[in-house]
Design an enzyme around this catalytic site. Structure first.
Site, PDB file in Angstrom:
ATOM      1  N   HIS A 220       0.833  -1.199   0.000  1.00  0.00           N
ATOM      2  CA  HIS A 220       0.000   0.000   0.000  1.00  0.00           C
ATOM      3  C   HIS A 220       0.872   1.255   0.000  1.00  0.00           C
ATOM      4  CE1 HIS A 220      -3.909  -2.002   0.668  1.00  0.00           C
ATOM      5  NE2 HIS A 220      -3.140  -2.926   1.221  1.00  0.00           N
TER       6      HIS A 220
ATOM      7  N   ASP B 129      -6.300   5.558   1.115  1.00  0.00           N
ATOM      8  CA  ASP B 129      -6.397   4.161   0.727  1.00  0.00           C
ATOM      9  C   ASP B 129      -7.819   3.687   1.010  1.00  0.00           C
ATOM     10  OD1 ASP B 129      -6.216   1.154   1.413  1.00  0.00           O
ATOM     11  OD2 ASP B 129      -4.213   1.563   0.631  1.00  0.00           O
TER      12      ASP B 129
ATOM     13  N   THR C 148      -5.554   0.698  -4.056  1.00  0.00           N
ATOM     14  CA  THR C 148      -4.192   0.245  -4.321  1.00  0.00           C
ATOM     15  C   THR C 148      -4.107  -1.172  -4.850  1.00  0.00           C
ATOM     16  OG1 THR C 148      -3.963  -0.439  -2.018  1.00  0.00           O
ATOM     17  CG2 THR C 148      -3.185   1.767  -2.589  1.00  0.00           C
TER      18      THR C 148
END
Length: 190
Positions: free
Chosen positions: A15, A118, A140
């Site tokens: 990530h 994210d 991601t």
């Protein structure tokens, strides 16, 4: 006061690296921005990122990293691998107080133009919206996973059954191979 964009990945090297690549892409098109990457500290072991961050920071001073302090997880938060998706969402919620303080600190010296989070950091939207920072989601993972998540509301509308009840029934998601419903992660997300 400089213009800045804040990136907020989930814990884990995969990530972080994709968020760093996004930061590099933004800077290649808009070099006048500064990029801040806020890294939550995972309460579980992840791939080591310190060396990666050190090398990258030296080469690209327009991107700076800020680590959040560790958070304490509730008892039994992670008793089996099936709990991991819920744990990832819960971690974002637990990090919100530290995230709030960090964004306030950054906003004293920079005009925060965007907050890119994210997918697993959805709970951080509460913080950014309270500070009036425009917030954008960044997925991601691969496009197959995105196709499934985007199609989830359609699946939900088409049946009264839970995924658990559907068991071996095949899910047909546009742009993705069919797969049994039982292969979906447990949906007990905070």
């Amino acid at each position: 006061m400089e213009d800045a964009i804040v990136l907020y990945p989930s814990p884990g090297r995969g990530h972080l690296v994709t968020m760093v690549e996004l930061g590099k892409l933004i800077l290649s098109n808009y070099p006048c921005f500064s990029i801040f990457i806020i890294i939550p500290t995972a309460p579980f072991e992840t791939a080591v990122t310190e060396d990666y961050i050190a090398v990258f920071s030296t080469a690209t001073p327009s991107i700076t990293f800020h680590n959040l302090p560790p958070v304490a997880l509730p008892q039994n938060a992670f008793s089996s691998p099936k709990d991991f998706p819920a744990l990832m969402y819960q971690l974002a919620t637990l990090n919100n107080p530290s995230l709030h303080q960090t964004l306030l600190q950054l906003s004293k010296h920079s005009k925060l133009k965007a907050f890119i989070i994210d997918f697993f950091c959805n709970a951080s939207y509460q913080v950014s919206s309270s500070l009036n920072i425009p917030t954008y989601y960044y997925f991601t993972s691969g496009t197959n996973g995105l196709a499934v998540f985007v199609y989830f509301p359609t699946i939900h509308k088409s049946t009264a059954k839970s995924l658990k009840e559907m068991d071996d029934m095949k899910l047909h998601v546009p742009g993705s191979p069919s797969f049994p419903a039982k292969d979906m992660p447990d949906v007990k997300i905070c």
